[in-house]
Design an enzyme around this catalytic site. Structure first.
Site, PDB file in Angstrom:
ATOM      1  N   MET A  30      28.999-107.232  23.048  1.00  0.00           N
ATOM      2  CA  MET A  30      27.800-108.081  23.046  1.00  0.00           C
ATOM      3  C   MET A  30      26.689-107.405  22.234  1.00  0.00           C
ATOM      4  O   MET A  30      25.520-107.785  22.344  1.00  0.00           O
ATOM      5  CB  MET A  30      27.327-108.354  24.473  1.00  0.00           C
ATOM      6  CG  MET A  30      28.387-109.093  25.294  1.00  0.00           C
ATOM      7  SD  MET A  30      27.694-110.056  26.645  1.00  0.00           S
ATOM      8  CE  MET A  30      26.938-108.793  27.618  1.00  0.00           C
ATOM      9  N   LEU A  33      24.797-101.749  20.289  1.00  0.00           N
ATOM     10  CA  LEU A  33      25.911-100.802  20.331  1.00  0.00           C
ATOM     11  C   LEU A  33      25.460 -99.381  20.631  1.00  0.00           C
ATOM     12  O   LEU A  33      24.389 -98.953  20.215  1.00  0.00           O
ATOM     13  CB  LEU A  33      26.668-100.835  18.996  1.00  0.00           C
ATOM     14  CG  LEU A  33      27.251-102.196  18.607  1.00  0.00           C
ATOM     15  CD1 LEU A  33      28.033-102.063  17.298  1.00  0.00           C
ATOM     16  CD2 LEU A  33      28.136-102.780  19.694  1.00  0.00           C
ATOM     17  N   HIS A  34      26.306 -98.671  21.358  1.00  0.00           N
ATOM     18  CA  HIS A  34      26.050 -97.266  21.690  1.00  0.00           C
ATOM     19  C   HIS A  34      27.365 -96.503  21.540  1.00  0.00           C
ATOM     20  O   HIS A  34      28.381 -97.063  21.100  1.00  0.00           O
ATOM     21  CB  HIS A  34      25.475 -97.158  23.112  1.00  0.00           C
ATOM     22  CG  HIS A  34      26.268 -97.898  24.153  1.00  0.00           C
ATOM     23  ND1 HIS A  34      27.531 -97.527  24.532  1.00  0.00           N
ATOM     24  CD2 HIS A  34      25.972 -99.021  24.876  1.00  0.00           C
ATOM     25  CE1 HIS A  34      27.984 -98.358  25.459  1.00  0.00           C
ATOM     26  NE2 HIS A  34      27.064 -99.289  25.680  1.00  0.00           N
ATOM     27  N   GLU A  35      27.351 -95.258  21.941  1.00  0.00           N
ATOM     28  CA  GLU A  35      28.502 -94.375  21.733  1.00  0.00           C
ATOM     29  C   GLU A  35      29.756 -94.878  22.490  1.00  0.00           C
ATOM     30  O   GLU A  35      30.880 -94.604  22.079  1.00  0.00           O
ATOM     31  CB  GLU A  35      28.095 -92.960  22.167  1.00  0.00           C
ATOM     32  CG  GLU A  35      28.908 -91.817  21.631  1.00  0.00           C
ATOM     33  CD  GLU A  35      29.296 -91.909  20.157  1.00  0.00           C
ATOM     34  OE1 GLU A  35      30.469 -91.637  19.866  1.00  0.00           O
ATOM     35  OE2 GLU A  35      28.450 -92.237  19.309  1.00  0.00           O
ATOM     36  N   HIS A  37      30.693 -98.060  22.747  1.00  0.00           N
ATOM     37  CA  HIS A  37      31.306 -99.005  21.804  1.00  0.00           C
ATOM     38  C   HIS A  37      31.949 -98.243  20.643  1.00  0.00           C
ATOM     39  O   HIS A  37      33.057 -98.564  20.212  1.00  0.00           O
ATOM     40  CB  HIS A  37      30.251 -99.960  21.241  1.00  0.00           C
ATOM     41  CG  HIS A  37      29.542-100.804  22.259  1.00  0.00           C
ATOM     42  ND1 HIS A  37      28.220-100.617  22.575  1.00  0.00           N
ATOM     43  CD2 HIS A  37      29.959-101.845  23.008  1.00  0.00           C
ATOM     44  CE1 HIS A  37      27.848-101.510  23.480  1.00  0.00           C
ATOM     45  NE2 HIS A  37      28.888-102.271  23.769  1.00  0.00           N
ATOM     46  N   GLN A 148      36.941 -98.546  29.974  1.00  0.00           N
ATOM     47  CA  GLN A 148      37.226 -98.307  31.391  1.00  0.00           C
ATOM     48  C   GLN A 148      35.982 -98.563  32.247  1.00  0.00           C
ATOM     49  O   GLN A 148      36.076 -98.893  33.417  1.00  0.00           O
ATOM     50  CB  GLN A 148      37.703 -96.858  31.546  1.00  0.00           C
ATOM     51  CG  GLN A 148      37.868 -96.370  32.962  1.00  0.00           C
ATOM     52  CD  GLN A 148      38.992 -97.072  33.694  1.00  0.00           C
ATOM     53  OE1 GLN A 148      39.987 -97.448  33.096  1.00  0.00           O
ATOM     54  NE2 GLN A 148      38.813 -97.265  34.996  1.00  0.00           N
ATOM     55  N   LYS A 149      34.804 -98.429  31.647  1.00  0.00           N
ATOM     56  CA  LYS A 149      33.570 -98.663  32.387  1.00  0.00           C
ATOM     57  C   LYS A 149      33.586-100.024  33.068  1.00  0.00           C
ATOM     58  O   LYS A 149      33.075-100.188  34.169  1.00  0.00           O
ATOM     59  CB  LYS A 149      32.381 -98.580  31.439  1.00  0.00           C
ATOM     60  CG  LYS A 149      31.159 -99.271  31.981  1.00  0.00           C
ATOM     61  CD  LYS A 149      29.893 -98.588  31.600  1.00  0.00           C
ATOM     62  CE  LYS A 149      28.755 -99.249  32.303  1.00  0.00           C
ATOM     63  NZ  LYS A 149      28.573-100.623  31.870  1.00  0.00           N
ATOM     64  N   ASP A 150      34.154-101.037  32.375  1.00  0.00           N
ATOM     65  CA  ASP A 150      34.246-102.383  32.944  1.00  0.00           C
ATOM     66  C   ASP A 150      35.701-102.630  33.364  1.00  0.00           C
ATOM     67  O   ASP A 150      36.388-103.503  32.838  1.00  0.00           O
ATOM     68  CB  ASP A 150      33.779-103.409  31.917  1.00  0.00           C
ATOM     69  CG  ASP A 150      32.329-103.185  31.528  1.00  0.00           C
ATOM     70  OD1 ASP A 150      31.441-103.591  32.275  1.00  0.00           O
ATOM     71  OD2 ASP A 150      32.080-102.535  30.483  1.00  0.00           O
ATOM     72  N   ARG A 187      22.375-102.034  28.831  1.00  0.00           N
ATOM     73  CA  ARG A 187      21.296-102.341  29.785  1.00  0.00           C
ATOM     74  C   ARG A 187      20.477-101.107  30.151  1.00  0.00           C
ATOM     75  O   ARG A 187      19.417-101.243  30.758  1.00  0.00           O
ATOM     76  CB  ARG A 187      21.858-103.006  31.045  1.00  0.00           C
ATOM     77  CG  ARG A 187      22.383-104.408  30.780  1.00  0.00           C
ATOM     78  CD  ARG A 187      22.721-105.172  32.060  1.00  0.00           C
ATOM     79  NE  ARG A 187      22.888-106.590  31.812  1.00  0.00           N
ATOM     80  CZ  ARG A 187      24.057-107.194  31.626  1.00  0.00           C
ATOM     81  NH1 ARG A 187      25.176-106.509  31.673  1.00  0.00           N
ATOM     82  NH2 ARG A 187      24.110-108.502  31.402  1.00  0.00           N
TER      83      ARG A 187
END
Ligand code: AMP
Length: 299
Positions: A30, A33-35, A37, A148-150, A187
């Site tokens: 979505m 982007l961060h590390e 992603h 894996q976070k989600d 977030r």
């Protein structure tokens, strides 16, 4: 890196690549982007010859009181990051590119969508399953990469792809964390300094549950109570915290097999989730990312 916005353009770009025999990897996001992603794009880069990232803030997976309109949108920075990572194609549709006003089809993955994050967010996983099914149909990836976070989201998507005979291998990357343990999330940028300083308590709760399991605890109830207490003490409004079966997401009577320690809660108005997944066999405890071997046959 080429950017396309419509399904037709995306198909055209990918058809040519597939004719040349390249395997296609997809990283759905979505944006903002961060590390976390970036790690998935690197994984895709290492496993497939043509890497597609999608950026789409999917309105169907937000509830009426959720943060759709204020969800962070940072397209130019995202594009630079993807370019630097060697991504080949960015698919960046808008709502009308993906959803016809006449659309009537819904995808519901029963059971595993209704617990944990699905209990409080009724239509969330229906929205996720629909958009990911559409992305799979448009891009036709050989492999798709999720975090894996989600973990629950990954389970829902794997089940959806398996049940609908979508020929894609689902691969998960480990959760990427800040130095203090907080799982990276788009977030996190909502957090004010005080909430940001308290937010690592969520991972601290998971890490201390893990240590207690390593020390021999096999009863889920005291661990759930400890995790809830740790989060509350830091100021979290706890949505859920505890241990469930890593395949069915059903409550566990004892810690054995694949154990998903998972929690969700709000701090300073921002909803955060995290998990640690363990394989517990006898006295041996090891942290894992979920795998779906029966469907990993395409890459
Ligand atoms: P999102 O943009 O939040 O929908 O996430 C897109 C993908 O990145 C999903 O597969 C997420 O599970 C994954 N992801 C998000 N945060 C992380 C993280 N901290 N570590 C690893 N993967 C992540």
């Amino acid at each position: 890196m080429k950017t396309v916005t419509t399904p037709r353009e995306a198909r055209r770009a990918i058809d040519e690549i597939k004719k040349a025999g390249a395997r296609v990897g997809l990283v759905p996001t979505m944006g903002a982007l961060h590390e976390g992603h970036a790690s998935l794009v690197r994984m895709a880069r290492a496993r497939t010859e043509f890497v597609v990232a999608s950026i789409f803030v999917n309105p169907r997976q937000f509830g009426p009181k959720e943060d759709l309109s204020r969800y962070p949108r940072t397209l130019e920075a995202d594009r630079r990051m993807l370019e630097d990572l060697g991504c080949d194609l960015l698919f960046h549709p808008n709502d009308a590119d993906l959803y016809s006003p006449a659309d009537r089809t819904r995808i519901s993955v029963e059971g595993i969508s209704d617990v944990l994050c699905g209990a409080a967010r009724r239509d969330h996983f229906q929205g996720v399953a629909l958009v990911v099914a559409k992305l799979f149909n448009i891009i036709g990836p050989d492999a798709a990469f999720f975090g894996q976070k989600d973990a629950q989201q990954a389970l829902v998507i794997q089940r959806m792809a398996a049940d609908l005979d979508i020929p894609v291998t689902i691969l998960l990357g480990p959760t990427v964390r800040e130095a203090d343990g907080l799982a990276m999330s788009s977030r996190n940028r909502y957090l004010d300094p005080e909430s940001r300083s308290k937010a690592p308590a969520m991972y601290a709760a998971l890490a201390s549950a893990r240590r207690r399991i390593e020390a021999g605890e096999r009863d889920p109830a005291p661990l759930a109570a400890m995790m809830t207490g740790t989060m509350r003490a830091a100021g979290f409004d706890v949505e859920y915290a505890g241990a469930v079966d890593g395949a069915t997401l059903e409550p566990l009577e004892r810690m054995a097999g694949t154990v998903l320690l998972a929690c969700a809660g709000r701090i300073g108005g921002t909803r955060l989730i995290d998990n640690v997944t363990l394989r517990v066999s006898g006295a041996k405890v090891e942290e894992i990312v979920l795998e779906f071997p029966e469907w990993s046959r395409y890459v």
